[in-house]
Scaffold this motif. Structure first.
Motif, PDB file in Angstrom:
ATOM      1  N   PRO B 212      14.475   2.446  -7.179  1.00 10.78           N
ATOM      2  CA  PRO B 212      13.025   2.110  -8.503  1.00 10.78           C
ATOM      3  C   PRO B 212      12.782   0.641  -8.425  1.00 10.78           C
ATOM      4  O   PRO B 212      12.893  -0.072  -9.940  1.00 10.78           O
ATOM      5  CB  PRO B 212      13.463   3.156  -9.830  1.00 10.78           C
ATOM      6  N   LEU B 213      12.771   0.306  -7.841  1.00 11.07           N
ATOM      7  CA  LEU B 213      12.734  -1.615  -7.679  1.00 11.07           C
ATOM      8  C   LEU B 213      11.206  -2.118  -8.476  1.00 11.07           C
ATOM      9  O   LEU B 213      10.775  -1.578  -6.953  1.00 11.07           O
ATOM     10  CB  LEU B 213      13.586  -2.318  -6.712  1.00 11.07           C
ATOM     11  N   GLY B 214      10.945  -2.921  -8.540  1.00 11.01           N
ATOM     12  CA  GLY B 214       9.027  -3.615  -9.180  1.00 11.01           C
ATOM     13  C   GLY B 214       8.223  -2.149  -8.773  1.00 11.01           C
ATOM     14  O   GLY B 214       8.154  -1.345  -9.457  1.00 11.01           O
ATOM     15  N   SER B 215       7.447  -2.132  -7.353  1.00 10.45           N
ATOM     16  CA  SER B 215       6.350  -0.810  -7.032  1.00 10.45           C
ATOM     17  C   SER B 215       7.231  -0.102  -6.312  1.00 10.45           C
ATOM     18  O   SER B 215       7.261  -0.491  -5.309  1.00 10.45           O
ATOM     19  CB  SER B 215       4.963  -1.804  -6.912  1.00 10.45           C
ATOM     20  N   PRO B 216       7.954   1.527  -6.836  1.00 10.23           N
ATOM     21  CA  PRO B 216       8.564   1.749  -6.113  1.00 10.23           C
ATOM     22  C   PRO B 216       8.161   3.057  -4.957  1.00 10.23           C
ATOM     23  O   PRO B 216       6.180   2.849  -5.076  1.00 10.23           O
ATOM     24  CB  PRO B 216       9.281   3.199  -7.087  1.00 10.23           C
TER      25      PRO B 216
END
Lengths: 237, 276
Positions: B212-216
């Motif tokens: 779940p980083l930035g836009s996953p």
């Protein structure tokens, strides 16, 4: 600042690094020629080298690794036809696990499955043929150091002709790190290219390293890095 | 052979000697295979943690002894102890003394965002692209073979796993459900070697892909590819199956590299004198 100026500024800073690398390679080649050339001038084949002569070449390589964070491995590569002892063909140094320089052993037994035959590779064959320094496109150095690298090489010759090259490897991953750090100051997306338009790295996932630009690109801007020897170029849209 | 939660990884019914629930010794050996990494203790932590994430190691499983692990990882027992100590401090394993003692998995790792970020930062774009190329090669070959070799029950098994993926929610569950599908395709290809190759790739990539980083990575953008793959498998259309796989993985690679570049270019301070 307009994007083009930011990219030009980046090009100049990277070009300075590469020029200084080539200057050091030229110095190493000249040193080897001056220290070893005279005593070997009587015969076609140089060597075998004494321990202190090997240490001198190692020290040159270590200095290069120390001065150039970009460089992963460095050393002298002799032409197999110009040297007495095959095991002294490539006094080569790489960055070890701890960051300190260490020796890298290549396989020179022709009958071995892992025999490293570099005579046809561009970083050796081209400087040998032209007498000019060379920066290669990225390549997977199979049976060499087995990494994805670019090689910069400077040839040296005596009265009998080509003797070998002073060379250094740059890992694509390292070049990418350097580019990312610098690219924070560039507001546009751009691509770093090697010879033949092979992509080395880019700041957009649209252009992947290893692919050829012509297959992806529209009509953008090209800029050769202003280096003394042709090295890399930049592309942006 | 199937790869659902209720079944073992093993294809050989004679390999009854199991260390714990599910999983034959054969495939499990690959969890403990020799390491190429330089920082070996950390690499062991990553390998074991990923194996837990993929469900190859479960709560209650007992790990091999320190000596056994040292041998199979090709490291010193001290390095293994160091790794186990790190896993203990994360609360993932517990060491019990006594006759039925040993080191046990006590909880499954929660995806830690900082850890995933660090891992993505540690990988270069070239490495991510190469990982994608490798996944694409192994997965396309597997699905082509599966298209000619799978029987109805094989296809049914994959379908159930796709349904499980549809129901999956959260980074961890999605990563695991996605991996299971790829492993099952290799199983349907009847190739143990492709299965092992896919297993290594999933261990390496799956948590990172769904991090779940930035836009996953979104489930809904992946689902149509599974639809196309199933359809092609049912038609025994090798080319269409391989093409869907290649596109799906190309999307994955784009996503991971985009995440990586976003992290690399937008984190940290920009030059103050730099006017936009």
């Amino acid at each position: 600042m307009p994007v083009e100026d930011e990219i030009r500024r980046f090009a100049h800073s990277l070009a300075e690094d590469l020029d200084s690398l080539f200057a050091d390679l030229e110095a190493a080649a000249a040193l080897v020629l001056s220290r070893l050339g005279a005593e070997n001038s009587h015969s076609l084949r140089w060597g075998p080298f004494a321990p202190d002569q090997l240490r001198m070449m190692e020290a040159e390589a270590d200095g290069l690794l120390e001065r150039h964070a970009l460089v992963y491995g460095a050393g002298i590569i002799f032409d197999p036809d110009r040297i007495v002892s095959p095991e002294q063909l490539i006094p080569w140094r790489v960055r070890g696990a701890t960051g300190a320089a260490e020796a890298y052993g290549f396989d020179f037994d022709e009958h071995s499955r892992d025999y490293y035959d570099f005579m046809q590779l561009p970083w050796f064959a081209e400087p040998k043929a032209t007498g000019e320094p060379k920066m290669t496109a990225p390549y997977v150095d199979f049976l060499g150091v087995d990494e994805y690298i670019l090689t910069a090489a400077v040839p040296f010759a005596d009265d009998h002709g080509f003797v070998g090259v002073a060379g250094s490897d740059i890992e694509v991953s390292t070049l990418e790190q350097v580019m990312m750090r610098e690219a924070k100051n560039v507001s546009g997306r751009f691509v770093l290219l090697g010879a033949q338009g092979r992509i080395v790295c880019s700041t957009t996932a649209r252009f992947l390293p290893g692919e050829l630009l012509e297959q992806n690109a529209g009509s953008g801007h090209h800029l050769e890095l202003p280096t003394r020897v042709p090295t890399l170029s930049l592309y942006w849209e | 052979m199937t790869l659902t939660d209720d079944h073992s990884f093993g294809s050989d019914p004679s390999s009854a000697a199991r260390s714990s629930s599910g999983g034959s010794q054969g495939l499990r050996q690959h969890i403990y295979r020799a390491l190429p990494e330089i920082d070996r203790a950390e690499a062991i932590v990553t390998r074991l943690r990923d194996s837990m994430s993929l469900g190859l190691l479960r709560e209650g499983d007992r790990l091999p002894s320190e000596v056994e692990m040292a041998e199979s990882f090709g490291v010193s027992p001290t390095t293994v102890r160091e790794a186990l100590s790190a896993l203990r401090s994360k609360g993932l394993v517990e060491t019990r003394r006594g006759r039925s003692g040993g080191t046990f998995v006590v909880s499954l790792p929660a995806s830690s965002v900082p850890m995933m970020r660090q891992r993505l930062e540690g990988l270069s774009v070239v490495q991510l692209r190469d990982m994608g190329d490798h996944r694409s090669a192994i997965s396309a070959a597997s699905i082509q073979l599966a298209a000619t070799r799978a029987v109805d029950s094989d296809l049914h098994a994959i379908e159930r796993l796709v349904e499980a993926f549809e129901r999956a929610d959260g980074t961890h569950t999605l990563a695991r459900a996605d991996s299971r599908i790829w492993l099952e395709i290799a199983v349907s290809a009847q190739s143990r070697r492709l299965l092992v190759a896919q297993l290594h790739l999933q261990l390496e990539s799956s948590e990172l892909l769904w991090a779940p980083l930035g836009s996953p990575r979104s489930k809904s953008s992946v689902l149509p590819y599974f639809g196309q793959m199933m359809e092609a498998l049912h038609r025994r259309d090798r080319e269409a199956a391989a093409s869907a796989v290649a596109q799906r993985i190309q999307d994955d690679t784009f996503h991971m590299i985009d995440q990586k570049l976003t992290l690399a270019l937008h984190e940290g301070s920009k030059d103050d004198n730099h006017a936009r």
